[in-house]
Design an enzyme around this catalytic site. Structure first.
Site, PDB file in Angstrom:
ATOM      1  N   CYS A 255     -22.095 -16.009  40.359  1.00 32.27           N
ATOM      2  CA  CYS A 255     -21.467 -17.102  41.121  1.00 32.27           C
ATOM      3  C   CYS A 255     -20.318 -16.470  41.904  1.00 32.27           C
ATOM      4  O   CYS A 255     -19.147 -16.598  41.528  1.00 32.27           O
ATOM      5  CB  CYS A 255     -20.942 -18.185  40.191  1.00 32.27           C
ATOM      6  SG  CYS A 255     -22.116 -18.723  38.911  1.00 32.27           S
ATOM      7  N   ALA A 256     -20.633 -15.771  42.985  1.00 34.68           N
ATOM      8  CA  ALA A 256     -19.734 -14.745  43.509  1.00 34.68           C
ATOM      9  C   ALA A 256     -18.675 -15.204  44.509  1.00 34.68           C
ATOM     10  O   ALA A 256     -17.611 -14.599  44.596  1.00 34.68           O
ATOM     11  CB  ALA A 256     -20.560 -13.627  44.151  1.00 34.68           C
ATOM     12  N   ALA A 257     -18.958 -16.206  45.324  1.00 33.80           N
ATOM     13  CA  ALA A 257     -18.032 -16.571  46.407  1.00 33.80           C
ATOM     14  C   ALA A 257     -16.660 -16.984  45.846  1.00 33.80           C
ATOM     15  O   ALA A 257     -16.583 -17.564  44.761  1.00 33.80           O
ATOM     16  CB  ALA A 257     -18.612 -17.710  47.230  1.00 33.80           C
ATOM     17  N   PRO A 258     -15.582 -16.653  46.582  1.00 30.23           N
ATOM     18  CA  PRO A 258     -15.525 -16.007  47.902  1.00 30.23           C
ATOM     19  C   PRO A 258     -15.542 -14.484  47.861  1.00 30.23           C
ATOM     20  O   PRO A 258     -15.398 -13.849  48.897  1.00 30.23           O
ATOM     21  CB  PRO A 258     -14.186 -16.498  48.460  1.00 30.23           C
ATOM     22  CG  PRO A 258     -13.330 -16.664  47.254  1.00 30.23           C
ATOM     23  CD  PRO A 258     -14.245 -17.138  46.150  1.00 30.23           C
ATOM     24  N   GLY A 260     -13.704 -12.226  45.643  1.00 26.47           N
ATOM     25  CA  GLY A 260     -12.577 -11.437  45.133  1.00 26.47           C
ATOM     26  C   GLY A 260     -12.961 -10.579  43.942  1.00 26.47           C
ATOM     27  O   GLY A 260     -12.654  -9.376  43.894  1.00 26.47           O
ATOM     28  N   ASP A 278     -24.845 -16.521  45.726  1.00 26.04           N
ATOM     29  CA  ASP A 278     -24.245 -17.840  45.939  1.00 26.04           C
ATOM     30  C   ASP A 278     -25.303 -18.752  46.546  1.00 26.04           C
ATOM     31  O   ASP A 278     -26.323 -18.292  47.077  1.00 26.04           O
ATOM     32  CB  ASP A 278     -23.015 -17.775  46.840  1.00 26.04           C
ATOM     33  CG  ASP A 278     -22.142 -19.019  46.663  1.00 26.04           C
ATOM     34  OD1 ASP A 278     -21.262 -18.992  45.776  1.00 26.04           O
ATOM     35  OD2 ASP A 278     -22.351 -20.020  47.377  1.00 26.04           O
ATOM     36  N   ASP A 306     -29.537 -19.830  43.462  1.00 29.86           N
ATOM     37  CA  ASP A 306     -28.914 -20.651  42.431  1.00 29.86           C
ATOM     38  C   ASP A 306     -28.836 -19.822  41.153  1.00 29.86           C
ATOM     39  O   ASP A 306     -29.842 -19.288  40.685  1.00 29.86           O
ATOM     40  CB  ASP A 306     -29.781 -21.904  42.209  1.00 29.86           C
ATOM     41  CG  ASP A 306     -29.184 -22.877  41.200  1.00 29.86           C
ATOM     42  OD1 ASP A 306     -28.395 -22.451  40.339  1.00 29.86           O
ATOM     43  OD2 ASP A 306     -29.538 -24.063  41.265  1.00 29.86           O
ATOM     44  N   CYS A 378     -11.801 -21.039  35.799  1.00 31.89           N
ATOM     45  CA  CYS A 378     -10.416 -21.361  36.144  1.00 31.89           C
ATOM     46  C   CYS A 378     -10.055 -22.725  35.578  1.00 31.89           C
ATOM     47  O   CYS A 378      -9.481 -23.580  36.263  1.00 31.89           O
ATOM     48  CB  CYS A 378     -10.193 -21.301  37.656  1.00 31.89           C
ATOM     49  SG  CYS A 378     -11.395 -22.242  38.615  1.00 31.89           S
TER      50      CYS A 378
END
Length: 438
Positions: A255-258, A260, A278, A306, A378
Site C-alpha cells: 500500500c505504497a502511495a505517496p 515515502g 497502489d 489492490d 497511522c
C-alpha cells in the site's frame, strides 16, 4: 450562495473553505490549498487564513458548545452564518493578538451579503465578547466534558479512555491542539550535521536520520530539490529500518502511495528492488515523482493493484520481505488533519480490521520462508493494530511475531512500536512485525 467575493480577505477565504469542509465533507488541507492557490492574498493573510481554517475545524465541538449559550435555535440560521460565528468565536477565544473590534467588524462586513444578517452577527459577537463565558470544566459527565474541552467526539473519548486510561487519554487529547512539527528524513547521513546547521533544525528523538523544526517549509529548500532530504514524519521514518534490508532483496510495498516509505526502503537497495502497489494511477504517479527526485527510479517498480489481490498476481515465494502500511482510520494524524475526528465513527474500526486482515492474508501467501512482514498504521486504536496481528497469528500458525525494539523504551509495548501523539509531538503510529516460520 457563492462565497467567491469573500476571497479577497483571509476571513472570507476561511469561511469559504469551512463551508466546503462542514457541508461537503471536503478535506480541510485539500480545500484550503486549492483556495490559497487561487487567491492574491499576502503571505501574512494566507497564514491567517490557514490558522483560521485549521483552528476552527480542530475546535469545532468546543465552539459549538459556547455558541449554544448565545443562540436560541441554531436550525433557524443559514449554515454560512453559523460558520461565520464559529470562525469569529475561534478568533475571540484563541487568537489573543487580534483586537476584538477587528474580529467583530470583519465578521459584520462578511455578513452584509444577506440583508439584516450583519446586525444579528454584530449583536451576537458583541454579547459574547462582553460576557463571562461558561466553563466546560463545569460539565458533570466526564465523557461530555472531555469532548467539549478538547473538541473530540464522545465516541473517540470513550475509545481512548478505555484503551489508555483517563490520565493518558487526556494528555493525548490536549496534544492534538499543539502545532505539528515539520520533519524530514536526511537521505545522506554524512550530511546530517551540515544540514542541521544550515536549516536551523534539531535532531529527531526517534529517528537517527530525522531533523525537525517547530515550523518550516523544507520543500522550498535546495536540499529538498536536490534529494538530500525528503518530507517524512519521524514516526514513519522508523518503518523501513525494521525490515533490516541488506540490498539484494525483492521487497513488496503493498500500500505504497505517496511513496515515502517506498523510497526509504529503496535507499537500502543495490541489486534488489521494491515493488510498489497502489489502486490509483495518480497515486502511483506520486510514488514515481518521489523516486525520480531522489534518484531511485531504477530501484522501484510501480504496479496498479489492490493489495488484497496480491496472491492472485504474484506466486508463492515471490518476496523476501513485505511492508503493509495498511489503510486505517488515520486517528494518529488528527493534529495535521483535524477533520478526521468528525469523519470517522466507532463502527469503522471493525470494517477496517476486516480489510487489514484481508491484505495480510493475501500478501502472506507470497512471502518466502523466513521472510519478514512489517505491518504499520497511522492510528493508535488497538482494533486496527494489536488486535489485527493477534487475529492474523491465530489463523496463520506458520507465522510468528518478531519482537521490535527501540532505544526509546516508552514507545515499545509487547514487542510492538506504539507512538501516541503526546509523547514526542509526532503523528500517532504503530509498527508490528511477523515472520514466516515454515
Amino acid at each position: 450562495m457563492s462565497l467567491v467575493n469573500n476571497k479577497q480577505t483571509a476571513r472570507g477565504l476561511a469561511l469559504e473553505v469551512l463551508t466546503e469542509v462542514f457541508e461537503q465533507g471536503a478535506y480541510s488541507n485539500i480545500a484550503l490549498n486549492k483556495a490559497l492557490e487561487g487567491t492574491n492574498l499576502s503571505a501574512q493573510d494566507k497564514g491567517l487564513a490557514t490558522e483560521l481554517v485549521y483552528g476552527t475545524v480542530s475546535r469545532k465541538i468546543t465552539l459549538e458548545w459556547y455558541l449554544a449559550h448565545f443562540i436560541d435555535d441554531r436550525d433557524k440560521l443559514d449554515n454560512w452564518v453559523y460558520y461565520l460565528l464559529m470562525l469569529s468565536l475561534y478568533q475571540l477565544l484563541y487568537l489573543d493578538k487580534l483586537p476584538v473590534h477587528a474580529v467583530v467588524n470583519e465578521a459584520v462586513e462578511l455578513a452584509k451579503r444577506s440583508k439584516g444578517t450583519d446586525k444579528f452577527v454584530n449583536a451576537i459577537l458583541r454579547k459574547i465578547s462582553q460576557a463571562d463565558l461558561p466553563d466546560p470544566a463545569s460539565i458533570k459527565r466526564k465523557n461530555k466534558r472531555l469532548s467539549v474541552q478538547y473538541s473530540v467526539p464522545v465516541w473517540l473519548v470513550q475509545t481512548l479512555v478505555a484503551e489508555y486510561g483517563d490520565e493518558r487519554a487526556e494528555k493525548i487529547f490536549a496534544s492534538l491542539h499543539q502545532r505539528n512539527k515539520a520533519s524530514v528524513r536526511v537521505t545522506d547521513t554524512s550530511c546530517l550535521d551540515d544540514l542541521q546547521a544550515a536549516l536551523g533544525a534539531e535532531r529527531s528523538h526517534l529517528s537517527p536520520v530525522g531533523l525537525v523544526k517547530s515550523h518550516g517549509h523544507f520543500a522550498g529548500t535546495e536540499a529538498f530539490k536536490s534529494g538530500l532530504l525528503t518530507i517524512q514524519d519521524e514516526t514513519s521514518q522508523l518503518v523501513a529500518p525494521t525490515l533490516q534490508l541488506e540490498g539484494h532483496e525483492v521487497v513488496l510495498d503493498a500500500c505504497a502511495a505517496p511513496g515515502g516509505k517506498t523510497c526509504h526502503m529503496a535507499f537500502y537497495m543495490d541489486s534488489g528492488k521494491v515493488v510498489a502497489l497502489d489502486l490509483y494511477d495518480h497515486k502511483l504517479a506520486l510514488i514515481q515523482e518521489n523516486a525520480d527526485r531522489l534518484g531511485l527510479s531504477d530501484k522501484i517498480e510501480t504496479q496498479k493493484l489492490d493489495a488484497s489481490r496480491v496472491h492472485e498476481v504474484f506466486g508463492p515465494d515471490s518476496f523476501d520481505k513485505i511492508l503493509v502500511d495498511a489503510p486505517c482510520s488515520g486517528i494518529g494524524l488528527i493534529r495535521r488533519k483535524p477533520d478526521i475526528r468528525y469523519n470517522k465513527a466507532g463502527q469503522d474500526f471493525e470494517a477496517l480490521k476486516k480489510i487489514q486482515l484481508q491484505i495480510l492474508d493475501s500478501v502472506c501467501q507470497t512471502i518466502k520462508k523466513g521472510g519478514i512482514i512489517t505491518y504499520s498504521t497511522c492510528t493508535i486504536i488497538a482494533k486496527e493494530n494489536q488486535e489485527v496481528l493477534r487475529e492474523f497469528l491465530d489463523s496463520h500458525p506458520d507465522f510468528e511475531q518478531v519482537a521490535l525494539t527501540h532505544p526509546e523504551s516508552s514507545i515499545v509495548t509487547e514487542g510492538m512500536i506504539l507512538i501516541t501523539p503526546e509523547l514526542f509531538q509526532t503523528d500517532g503510529f504503530f509498527i508490528g512485525q511477523l515472520r514466516r516460520r515454515f
